[in-house]
Design an enzyme around this catalytic site. Structure first.
Site, short mmCIF file in Angstrom:
data_model
loop_
_atom_site.label_atom_id
_atom_site.label_comp_id
_atom_site.label_asym_id
_atom_site.label_seq_id
_atom_site.Cartn_x
_atom_site.Cartn_y
_atom_site.Cartn_z
N CYS A 1 -2.96 -28.25 16.66
CA CYS A 1 -4.19 -28.48 16.07
C CYS A 1 -3.96 -28.52 14.30
CB CYS A 1 -5.21 -27.61 16.19
SG CYS A 1 -4.73 -25.72 16.10
N GLU B 1 -12.83 -23.36 18.27
CA GLU B 1 -11.39 -23.76 17.73
C GLU B 1 -11.26 -25.12 18.19
OE1 GLU B 1 -9.71 -19.50 17.08
OE2 GLU B 1 -8.29 -21.06 17.58
N LYS C 1 -10.38 -19.45 32.08
CA LYS C 1 -9.95 -20.56 32.56
C LYS C 1 -8.92 -21.31 31.91
CE LYS C 1 -10.85 -24.60 32.65
NZ LYS C 1 -9.71 -25.82 32.88
N GLU D 1 -7.83 -38.03 15.65
CA GLU D 1 -6.65 -37.01 15.99
C GLU D 1 -5.62 -37.63 17.19
OE1 GLU D 1 -7.62 -33.50 18.41
OE2 GLU D 1 -6.31 -32.39 16.72
P1 NAD Z 1 -9.72 -30.18 26.11
O1 NAD Z 1 -10.98 -30.08 25.18
O2 NAD Z 1 -9.71 -31.37 26.76
O3 NAD Z 1 -9.47 -29.20 27.19
C1 NAD Z 1 -9.35 -27.50 26.57
C2 NAD Z 1 -10.11 -26.83 27.93
O4 NAD Z 1 -11.54 -26.98 28.07
C3 NAD Z 1 -9.19 -27.09 29.24
O5 NAD Z 1 -9.18 -25.66 30.06
C4 NAD Z 1 -10.45 -28.13 29.65
O6 NAD Z 1 -10.39 -27.68 31.28
C5 NAD Z 1 -11.71 -27.24 29.37
N1 NAD Z 1 -12.76 -28.12 29.68
C6 NAD Z 1 -12.93 -29.36 29.32
N2 NAD Z 1 -14.11 -30.03 29.62
C7 NAD Z 1 -14.90 -28.63 29.87
C8 NAD Z 1 -16.14 -28.61 30.00
N3 NAD Z 1 -17.15 -29.75 30.14
N4 NAD Z 1 -16.79 -27.22 29.94
C9 NAD Z 1 -15.84 -26.34 29.95
N5 NAD Z 1 -14.51 -26.39 29.47
C10 NAD Z 1 -13.88 -27.76 29.60
O7 NAD Z 1 -8.68 -29.91 25.11
P2 NAD Z 1 -6.77 -30.32 25.43
O8 NAD Z 1 -6.59 -31.63 25.55
O9 NAD Z 1 -6.80 -29.51 26.47
O10 NAD Z 1 -6.31 -29.77 23.91
C11 NAD Z 1 -6.03 -30.35 23.14
C12 NAD Z 1 -7.04 -30.22 21.72
O11 NAD Z 1 -7.43 -28.84 21.57
C13 NAD Z 1 -6.70 -30.99 20.51
O12 NAD Z 1 -8.10 -31.59 20.07
C14 NAD Z 1 -6.65 -29.89 19.43
O13 NAD Z 1 -6.64 -30.11 18.33
C15 NAD Z 1 -7.23 -28.83 20.11
N6 NAD Z 1 -6.93 -27.26 19.64
C16 NAD Z 1 -7.39 -26.78 18.75
C17 NAD Z 1 -6.92 -25.51 18.10
C18 NAD Z 1 -7.40 -24.80 17.08
O14 NAD Z 1 -7.20 -23.64 16.89
N7 NAD Z 1 -8.64 -25.32 16.13
C19 NAD Z 1 -5.75 -25.03 18.76
C20 NAD Z 1 -5.28 -25.48 19.85
C21 NAD Z 1 -5.65 -26.84 20.20
#
Ligand code: NAD
Length: 507
Positions: A299, A265, A190, A400
């Site tokens: 991240c 992550e 997804k 963040e």
């Molecule tokens: P997000 O959590 O909003 O979304 C990530 C994914 O989760 C999307 O596909 C979204 O549709 C899905 N999602 C949202 N709500 C959900 C739910 N209730 N159930 C299942 N899936 C759901 O994150 P974002 O804004 O897309 O990405 C940015 C974030 O990702 C930042 O906080 C960043 O630090 C983090 N990030 C972490 C790493 C790491 O390796 N630690 C790497 C890249 C990004």
């Protein structure tokens, strides 16, 4: 023709098919419409509509989970060398289409081409690396006891869900999907709703490389619909998730009833600590690179600069000069260093911190402006920003921001630096600049982070563990750690003789 014009014209060719047919879901090797119709993907460069995207819901996730379940046994049992060959074919397919992947990713996310062209190739490296681990992934141990020959073996856990974010979406998807496939799992992916283009390219490349139908399925949609349904589906055995910390909590909750194994992550607010004995020129380059590359939407970015007060003034002055010189522009221009932020919502979030910094009493030493408003651009462009005179209690130091925004905080002693560095909910990465070896050993031992680099920016080595502590995540990727997640350990004990078995009810 400039390099920018050339890239725009190539992109136009690559996008034509998306404009015509949109992006359907891909389930069991077939294109499928979304059961809730479509949503639109737009570009942050000029806010134009790129294409329609299938709007998947629980119904589509159910179809995909069934497809992944049906494909699992044959994929698990395929001889390792055959699976390895397919994964190497995928790596070659990515390399062959790297330009298309990079240009589409730039247009979809606003990331600059100079970084995305490398990220596409990193995706190929991920497939190659895990392809080479396929043969030994199932190996176990032999643990001899007086009465038993004990062996262990690893088995793929089953169909898994992979949920990815919009920052460097192609590379991050391969980082999760390659080890899952190498382990022998099947996948329902997804992708983030804000960046669906390259997830489609990945599933196409994988199928062209010989991946059997149903082994990798892609369902587009939103987190609260398709994402939640994936976490709740009983046929899905584990969820590999990359995204925000608060979404990580939801993932855990949603998977509770089906006892899901989760790998999270999550976010970061990572410190880079610069001591006055460091190589300050190299430290300056690394500080700038780790917050202003990839639009700061990364991240592992070092978004908190902890700089020793003895060098603070000089270091910040050099920083301001360099930050003001960073080139903000069209992401397809090879000279661009920062492109537009991914969505309007994210742009509003990042720019809200320009006011918050002033309210909190910090100084905006560079940037702090919406570029679009100034020059009449259409997209979500901001100037790279530096806040100084900050302290660790301010929101700009604790939250963040996930954009090209750095908060500089002074410290005087090593103890104070450590206290500030650890006084935060997150714990993904840390970067320490010092030429004092014993200090580096002492400091890194106490620094609360899953990954630390000394006198270096983040340089990934695929066999090393990747992941965070505290609110930055649970679990590790990379090397054999990825297989520990996607596989189950099994123990089998063989009796080596006629050992005594306690005879209950024998008399
Ligand atoms: P997000 O959590 O909003 O979304 C990530 C994914 O989760 C999307 O596909 C979204 O549709 C899905 N999602 C949202 N709500 C959900 C739910 N209730 N159930 C299942 N899936 C759901 O994150 P974002 O804004 O897309 O990405 C940015 C974030 O990702 C930042 O906080 C960043 O630090 C983090 N990030 C972490 C790493 C790491 O390796 N630690 C790497 C890249 C990004």
């Amino acid at each position: 023709m400039t390099a920018l014009d050339d890239n725009i014209s190539k992109l136009d060719g690559y996008l034509a098919r998306f404009r015509e047919t949109g992006i359907p879901n891909r389930i069991a090797g077939q294109d499928k419409a979304g059961s809730a119709g479509v949503f639109q993907s737009t570009s942050p460069v000029d806010k134009s509509v790129i294409c329609d995207v299938a709007h998947g819901t629980a119904e589509d996730i159910d179809t995909a989970a069934n497809a992944a379940h049906a494909a699992f046994a044959a994929w698990r049992d395929m001889p390792a060398l055959e699976r390895r060959k397919i994964l190497i074919n995928v790596a070659e397919g990515i390399e062959a289409r790297a330009e298309e992947i990079a240009l589409c990713e730039c247009w979809d996310t606003g990331q600059a081409y100079r970084f995305m062209s490398k990220a596409a190739l990193r995706g190929a490296e991920n497939f190659r690396y895990f392809a080479d681990q396929v043969v030994q992934a199932r190996d176990g141990q032999h643990l001899q006891s007086p009465t038993l020959l004990n062996i262990t073996t690893r088995k793929p856990i089953g169909p898994v869900g992979v949920i990815t974010p919009w920052n460097t979406p192609f590379m991050l998807s391969t980082w999760k999907i390659a080890p899952a496939l190498a382990a022998g799992c099947t996948v329902v992916h997804k992708p983030a709703e804000a960046s669906p283009l390259t997830a489609r390219l990945l599933v196409e490349i994988a199928e062209e490389a010989g991946l059997p139908p149903g082994v990798l399925n892609t369902v587009n949609g939103f987190g609260e619909g398709a994402g939640k349904a994936l976490c709740e589906h009983p046929m899905i055995k584990a969820i590999a998730f990359v995204g925000e910390s608060r979404t990580g909590s939801l993932i855990t909750r949603q998977g509770a009833d089906t006892l899901k194994r989760n790998h999270l992550e999550l976010g970061g607010k990572n410190p880079v600590i610069v001591f006055d004995d460091a190589d300050l020129d190299r430290a300056l380059d690394a500080v700038i690179f780790m917050i202003y590359s990839i639009n700061g939407e990364r991240c592992t970015s070092s978004s908190r600069l902890l700089v020793q007060d003895t060098i603070r003034e000089e270091f910040e002055a050099k920083l301001v000069a360099r930050v003001n010189n960073i080139k903000v522009g069209h992401p397809l221009d090879p000279a661009t260093e920062i492109g537009p932020l991914v969505t309007e919502e994210h742009y509003n979030k990042v720019t809200s911190y320009f006011d918050i910094a002033i309210e909190d009493g910090a100084t905006v030493a560079a940037g702090g402006e919406k570029v679009g408003e100034k020059v009449g651009d259409e997209g979500y462009f901001v100037r790279p920003t530096l806040f100084t005179n900050a302290n660790n209690q301010m929101r700009i130091a604790q939250e963040e921001i996930f954009g090209p925004v750095l908060t500089s905080i002074p410290f005087s002693t090593e103890d104070e630096a450590l206290q500030i560095a650890n006084d935060i909910d997150y714990g993904l990465t840390g970067y320490v600049w010092t030429n004092d070896l014993t200090r580096a050993l002492r400091f890194t031992d106490k620094l609360e982070a899953g990954m630390i680099w000394v006198n270096s920016e983040n340089v990934r080595h695929l066999p090393t563990p990747f992941g965070g502590v505290k609110a930055s995540g649970i679990g590790r990727d990379g090397g054999d750690w990825s297989f520990e997640f996607y596989m189950e350990q099994k123990h089998i004990g063989f009796a080596t003789g006629q050992h005594k078995i306690t005879r209950l009810g024998a008399q």
